[in-house]
Design a protein around this motif. Structure first.
Motif, PDB file in Angstrom:
ATOM      1  N   ILE A  15       0.845  -1.200   0.000  1.00  0.00           N
ATOM      2  CA  ILE A  15       0.000   0.000   0.000  1.00  0.00           C
ATOM      3  C   ILE A  15       0.882   1.254   0.000  1.00  0.00           C
ATOM      4  O   ILE A  15       0.655   2.200  -0.754  1.00  0.00           O
ATOM      5  CB  ILE A  15      -0.950   0.009   1.226  1.00  0.00           C
ATOM      6  CG1 ILE A  15      -2.033  -1.058   1.012  1.00  0.00           C
ATOM      7  CG2 ILE A  15      -1.592   1.387   1.423  1.00  0.00           C
ATOM      8  CD1 ILE A  15      -2.903  -1.322   2.226  1.00  0.00           C
ATOM      9  N   TYR A  16       1.917   1.199   0.806  1.00  0.00           N
ATOM     10  CA  TYR A  16       2.830   2.337   0.899  1.00  0.00           C
ATOM     11  C   TYR A  16       3.474   2.633  -0.455  1.00  0.00           C
ATOM     12  O   TYR A  16       3.469   3.775  -0.940  1.00  0.00           O
ATOM     13  CB  TYR A  16       3.915   2.038   1.958  1.00  0.00           C
ATOM     14  CG  TYR A  16       4.995   3.083   2.042  1.00  0.00           C
ATOM     15  CD1 TYR A  16       4.708   4.365   2.538  1.00  0.00           C
ATOM     16  CD2 TYR A  16       6.303   2.812   1.632  1.00  0.00           C
ATOM     17  CE1 TYR A  16       5.694   5.328   2.609  1.00  0.00           C
ATOM     18  CE2 TYR A  16       7.287   3.760   1.699  1.00  0.00           C
ATOM     19  CZ  TYR A  16       6.982   5.029   2.189  1.00  0.00           C
ATOM     20  OH  TYR A  16       7.959   5.969   2.244  1.00  0.00           O
ATOM     21  N   LEU A  17       3.942   1.553  -1.095  1.00  0.00           N
ATOM     22  CA  LEU A  17       4.594   1.758  -2.390  1.00  0.00           C
ATOM     23  C   LEU A  17       3.592   2.237  -3.446  1.00  0.00           C
ATOM     24  O   LEU A  17       3.892   3.083  -4.269  1.00  0.00           O
ATOM     25  CB  LEU A  17       5.279   0.471  -2.855  1.00  0.00           C
ATOM     26  CG  LEU A  17       6.537   0.084  -2.064  1.00  0.00           C
ATOM     27  CD1 LEU A  17       7.078  -1.265  -2.548  1.00  0.00           C
ATOM     28  CD2 LEU A  17       7.612   1.154  -2.218  1.00  0.00           C
ATOM     29  N   LEU A  18       2.354   1.679  -3.382  1.00  0.00           N
ATOM     30  CA  LEU A  18       1.332   2.057  -4.358  1.00  0.00           C
ATOM     31  C   LEU A  18       0.889   3.506  -4.180  1.00  0.00           C
ATOM     32  O   LEU A  18       0.389   4.142  -5.106  1.00  0.00           O
ATOM     33  CB  LEU A  18       0.116   1.130  -4.260  1.00  0.00           C
ATOM     34  CG  LEU A  18       0.317  -0.277  -4.824  1.00  0.00           C
ATOM     35  CD1 LEU A  18      -0.964  -1.098  -4.643  1.00  0.00           C
ATOM     36  CD2 LEU A  18       0.702  -0.233  -6.288  1.00  0.00           C
ATOM     37  N   SER A  19       1.109   4.057  -2.968  1.00  0.00           N
ATOM     38  CA  SER A  19       0.671   5.438  -2.732  1.00  0.00           C
ATOM     39  C   SER A  19       1.454   6.427  -3.580  1.00  0.00           C
ATOM     40  O   SER A  19       1.111   7.601  -3.661  1.00  0.00           O
ATOM     41  CB  SER A  19       0.794   5.799  -1.245  1.00  0.00           C
ATOM     42  OG  SER A  19       2.165   5.971  -0.912  1.00  0.00           O
ATOM     43  N   GLY A  20       2.492   5.942  -4.245  1.00  0.00           N
ATOM     44  CA  GLY A  20       3.267   6.835  -5.110  1.00  0.00           C
ATOM     45  C   GLY A  20       2.681   6.997  -6.502  1.00  0.00           C
ATOM     46  O   GLY A  20       3.180   7.779  -7.307  1.00  0.00           O
ATOM     47  N   ILE A  21       1.592   6.252  -6.798  1.00  0.00           N
ATOM     48  CA  ILE A  21       0.986   6.391  -8.130  1.00  0.00           C
ATOM     49  C   ILE A  21       0.159   7.669  -8.153  1.00  0.00           C
ATOM     50  O   ILE A  21      -0.597   7.966  -7.223  1.00  0.00           O
ATOM     51  CB  ILE A  21       0.084   5.180  -8.436  1.00  0.00           C
ATOM     52  CG1 ILE A  21       0.951   3.911  -8.547  1.00  0.00           C
ATOM     53  CG2 ILE A  21      -0.703   5.402  -9.731  1.00  0.00           C
ATOM     54  CD1 ILE A  21       0.154   2.634  -8.642  1.00  0.00           C
ATOM     55  N   TYR A  22       0.348   8.462  -9.200  1.00  0.00           N
ATOM     56  CA  TYR A  22      -0.462   9.696  -9.297  1.00  0.00           C
ATOM     57  C   TYR A  22      -0.817   9.978 -10.746  1.00  0.00           C
ATOM     58  O   TYR A  22      -0.160   9.497 -11.664  1.00  0.00           O
ATOM     59  CB  TYR A  22       0.259  10.886  -8.674  1.00  0.00           C
ATOM     60  CG  TYR A  22       1.511  11.318  -9.404  1.00  0.00           C
ATOM     61  CD1 TYR A  22       2.726  10.657  -9.232  1.00  0.00           C
ATOM     62  CD2 TYR A  22       1.481  12.421 -10.254  1.00  0.00           C
ATOM     63  CE1 TYR A  22       3.867  11.065  -9.898  1.00  0.00           C
ATOM     64  CE2 TYR A  22       2.608  12.841 -10.918  1.00  0.00           C
ATOM     65  CZ  TYR A  22       3.813  12.154 -10.737  1.00  0.00           C
ATOM     66  OH  TYR A  22       4.927  12.554 -11.392  1.00  0.00           O
ATOM     67  N   TRP A  53       8.292   8.309  -5.665  1.00  0.00           N
ATOM     68  CA  TRP A  53       8.578   7.609  -4.413  1.00  0.00           C
ATOM     69  C   TRP A  53       7.648   8.131  -3.348  1.00  0.00           C
ATOM     70  O   TRP A  53       7.389   9.340  -3.281  1.00  0.00           O
ATOM     71  CB  TRP A  53      10.036   7.821  -3.993  1.00  0.00           C
ATOM     72  CG  TRP A  53      10.966   7.015  -4.866  1.00  0.00           C
ATOM     73  CD1 TRP A  53      11.720   7.480  -5.881  1.00  0.00           C
ATOM     74  CD2 TRP A  53      11.188   5.632  -4.787  1.00  0.00           C
ATOM     75  NE1 TRP A  53      12.412   6.474  -6.477  1.00  0.00           N
ATOM     76  CE2 TRP A  53      12.102   5.294  -5.811  1.00  0.00           C
ATOM     77  CE3 TRP A  53      10.704   4.583  -3.951  1.00  0.00           C
ATOM     78  CZ2 TRP A  53      12.555   3.999  -6.034  1.00  0.00           C
ATOM     79  CZ3 TRP A  53      11.156   3.301  -4.181  1.00  0.00           C
ATOM     80  CH2 TRP A  53      12.067   3.017  -5.210  1.00  0.00           C
ATOM     81  N   PRO A  54       7.147   7.224  -2.505  1.00  0.00           N
ATOM     82  CA  PRO A  54       6.130   7.676  -1.543  1.00  0.00           C
ATOM     83  C   PRO A  54       6.691   8.656  -0.523  1.00  0.00           C
ATOM     84  O   PRO A  54       7.895   8.835  -0.390  1.00  0.00           O
ATOM     85  CB  PRO A  54       5.703   6.375  -0.850  1.00  0.00           C
ATOM     86  CG  PRO A  54       6.216   5.278  -1.703  1.00  0.00           C
ATOM     87  CD  PRO A  54       7.423   5.792  -2.406  1.00  0.00           C
ATOM     88  N   PHE A  55       5.743   9.334   0.154  1.00  0.00           N
ATOM     89  CA  PHE A  55       6.064  10.238   1.249  1.00  0.00           C
ATOM     90  C   PHE A  55       6.925   9.503   2.264  1.00  0.00           C
ATOM     91  O   PHE A  55       6.680   8.346   2.527  1.00  0.00           O
ATOM     92  CB  PHE A  55       4.759  10.698   1.910  1.00  0.00           C
ATOM     93  CG  PHE A  55       4.954  11.670   3.023  1.00  0.00           C
ATOM     94  CD1 PHE A  55       5.120  13.018   2.758  1.00  0.00           C
ATOM     95  CD2 PHE A  55       4.999  11.229   4.354  1.00  0.00           C
ATOM     96  CE1 PHE A  55       5.312  13.910   3.790  1.00  0.00           C
ATOM     97  CE2 PHE A  55       5.210  12.129   5.379  1.00  0.00           C
ATOM     98  CZ  PHE A  55       5.364  13.470   5.103  1.00  0.00           C
ATOM     99  N   PRO A  56       7.899  10.072   2.868  1.00  0.00           N
ATOM    100  CA  PRO A  56       8.305  11.477   2.745  1.00  0.00           C
ATOM    101  C   PRO A  56       9.438  11.696   1.748  1.00  0.00           C
ATOM    102  O   PRO A  56      10.052  12.760   1.752  1.00  0.00           O
ATOM    103  CB  PRO A  56       8.804  11.753   4.166  1.00  0.00           C
ATOM    104  CG  PRO A  56       9.430  10.462   4.590  1.00  0.00           C
ATOM    105  CD  PRO A  56       8.657   9.368   3.915  1.00  0.00           C
ATOM    106  N   ILE A  57       9.695  10.714   0.895  1.00  0.00           N
ATOM    107  CA  ILE A  57      10.837  10.852  -0.021  1.00  0.00           C
ATOM    108  C   ILE A  57      10.508  11.872  -1.121  1.00  0.00           C
ATOM    109  O   ILE A  57      11.227  12.831  -1.334  1.00  0.00           O
ATOM    110  CB  ILE A  57      11.197   9.485  -0.642  1.00  0.00           C
ATOM    111  CG1 ILE A  57      11.505   8.488   0.480  1.00  0.00           C
ATOM    112  CG2 ILE A  57      12.389   9.623  -1.600  1.00  0.00           C
ATOM    113  CD1 ILE A  57      11.521   7.052   0.036  1.00  0.00           C
TER     114      ILE A  57
END
Lengths: 303, 296
Positions: A15-22, A53-57
């Motif tokens: 889920i964390y990695l997928l949160s980088g899709i926009y 890359w997901p937050f906070p990167i």
């Protein structure tokens, strides 16, 4: 138990990695700006599906670069929607000849460079108004009131638009000014009547001049017509005189030809014929030469 | 149990401390790292950084982007003793966060100082010029640009030296007359308008009269030229007629005299004419018998 923890961790990581899709949406005119650890790494991501890359990167901002934004000068847009008149402080400018006039202007602009728009200026929106006001103060302040009110409107708009653009480019706001339009240029209510008087005086002047032109337009063609008539009459007279002369002389010459055949006879005949014609209508007295040589004219006067 | 709590507490402290060791400086920020309150590092480039955890080191962030500060409208007196209300705005940014922190601390604090120095500089500058150097229809008189450049340069120097800020530009946003002077300004404007209206009306009358006079002159020219030409044409006719008559009549002037005289008699002798004819006249001589005999 261990497996459950593993699955849970895997799910969270996924889920964390997928949160980088926009998605950068073209229908909203969006362009993406990607910052990694606060530093801009891509300041123009075109529309489509992307990954960061997901937050906070990494983080993404998606400003709208096609929306035409509006900024008012000399009034507030929200006031004009509510029908509130702007205050004199907002709307009054000084002209080059030290007249106070009301000016309201609408500036339209778009965000041209999203990176510059986001990172160079705090609230770049408001700098459009401030630079617009400053430009109007300079431009109106170097133009006479009559020019601002009538002929120079386009010049004012053009100069203000260019001045705002120049200042914003200097700050690097990433804003492109599309237009600067004067919505109102008018004298303050306190002097409006005097300005109307000038306008009506100008109209009176035009009216008088037009009437005089009308007078001219009536007079000159008439005079030309009259002149033409005089010339034509003179020509007619010339033809008439010549033809009469020709006729008279032709008659005289033909009579002369006959007269030469019998001079005495013809002259006597002409004389007698004339007398015959003339004498009947006259009052006549015949005086016997031998009986009374002195003629007494008294009785003629008495008659 | 007590040991477990202690262990958990230590872990918690370590996690929090580790978390406090890393920070991100954003594109829009400047950062100062202070150790026991003393600034030790200034970070101007955005990236990921570390420091000793609180309370050893603390990080403070400042705005890096340019800001626009609206000055308060103030009344100034120009050299030619005219009261004006001028309103400026200042574009500035924090350049030296340490000095900024030590002198003004916050943006609001900086704005107070900016207002002070800008209004005193603007006041001094405006006191040295005439109103027509600010607004004028003659572009050569206007010195607004150089005045503001000058004010900007002085404020930039002061801001950098005293507060760690960089003043990018100071612009004249608005110039107006003070509220209490406006009635007299409006009176002057009205008087000017009345003059102009009068001028327009006078010009109208003048132009109208001129146009009419020109038209009248034109008309007279046209008609007199036409008269001149037509008389000339008539003259030609008369001359030609005379020539034709002379041509014919000179062949026998005697006969012409006879014919023409008789014709004239026909015309001018009418009912109102009384003639006294002598019995000796050619016409009546035959009335006497003697003459009749003679004639025989």
């Amino acid at each position: 138990m261990k497996r459950i923890i593993q699955i849970t961790v895997a799910v969270f990581v996924t889920i964390y990695l997928l949160s980088g899709i926009y998605v950068v949406r073209s229908e909203y005119g969006e362009r993406g700006v990607v910052r990694r650890f606060g530093k801009v790494v891509n300041d123009r991501v075109e529309p489509g599906i992307h990954y960061h890359w997901p937050f906070p990167i990494e983080r993404v901002d998606k400003p709208n670069v096609t929306e035409i934004r509006r900024m008012s000068i000399g009034y507030k847009l929200k006031d004009s929607v509510r029908g509130i008149a702007p205050s004199p402080e907002e709307t009054q400018f000084l002209t080059g000849d030290e007249n106070i006039i009301n000016v309201r202007m609408l500036v339209q602009y778009i965000v041209k460079e999203p990176g510059a728009f986001l990172f160079n200026f705090v609230d770049p929106h408001w700098i459009v108004r401030k630079e617009g006001e400053a430009a109007l103060t300079r431009v109106v302040g170097s133009t006479g009131v009559d020019s601002v009110l009538t002929t120079e409107k386009h010049v004012v708009q053009d100069r203000v638009r260019k001045a705002i653009q120049k200042a914003l480019d200097m700050y690097g706001c990433g804003i492109d000014i599309q237009s600067a339009q004067l919505q109102e240029v008018s004298p303050p209510a306190e002097v409006a009547f005097a300005f109307k008087e000038v306008a009506s005086a100008r109209e009176d002047k035009d009216k008088i001049v037009n009437e005089a032109r009308g007078y001219t337009n009536n007079l000159i063609p008439n005079a030309r017509g009259q002149a033409e008539k005089m010339t034509m009459e003179a020509k007619a007279y010339r033809v008439e005189r010549i033809n009469m002369a020709k006729g008279d002389s032709a008659r005289f010459l033909s009579m002369l030809a006959e007269y030469r055949n019998a001079k005495d006879l013809t002259s006597t005949r002409l004389y007698i014929e004339a007398m015959e014609e003339i004498l009947p209508r006259l009052k006549k007295y015949v005086v016997d030469e031998r009986a009374n040589r002195g003629l007494d004219l008294k009785f003629i006067e008495m008659d | 149990m007590k040991k477990l709590i202690l262990t958990l507490a230590i872990i918690a402290v370590v996690v929090v401390a580790l978390g406090d060791m890393f920070f991100i400086v954003d594109e829009t920020k400047l950062a100062i790292v202070t150790r026991f309150g003393d600034p030790v590092r200034v970070i101007k480039d955005p990236w990921f950084y570390w420091k000793w955890p609180y309370p050893v080191e603390t990080v403070l962030f400042f705005e890096k982007r340019m800001m626009a500060y609206d000055g308060r409208p103030s009344e100034f007196l120009t050299q030619d003793k005219k009261n004006i209300v001028a309103n400026t705005f200042t574009c500035w940014k924090i350049e030296d966060p340490v000095k900024f922190l030590q002198t003004v601390r916050t943006i609001e604090g900086a704005e107070v100082r900016i207002n002070d120095i800008v209004s005193s500089e603007v006041g001094a500058a405006l006191g040295k010029i005439k109103l027509t150097n600010l607004i004028s229809v003659n572009p050569e008189e206007i010195r607004l640009g150089e005045i503001m450049d000058d004010v900007t340069a002085r404020c930039r120097k002061m801001g950098a030296a005293n507060y760690g800020i960089y003043v990018e530009s100071i612009s004249m946003k608005r110039v107006n007359f003070p509220e209490q002077n406006k009635p007299s300004v409006f009176n002057r404007m009205r008087a000017e308008r009345e003059e102009i209206a009068k001028k327009y009306r006078a010009e109208g009358a003048e132009m109208g009269t001129k146009i009419r006079a020109a038209a009248d002159t034109n008309k007279k020219t046209i008609l007199s030229e036409a008269y001149r030409d037509s008389e000339k044409i008539k003259g030609e006719g008369d001359r030609e007629a005379m020539r034709i008559y002379a041509e014919a009549y000179k062949q026998d002037p005697e006969f012409y005299r006879l014919v023409r005289t008789l014709e004239a008699y026909r015309k001018f002798l009418d009912e109102n004419t009384t003639v006294i004819l002598s019995s000796d006249s050619e016409l009546l001589e035959l009335l006497s018998r003697e003459n009749l005999k003679k004639a025989k």
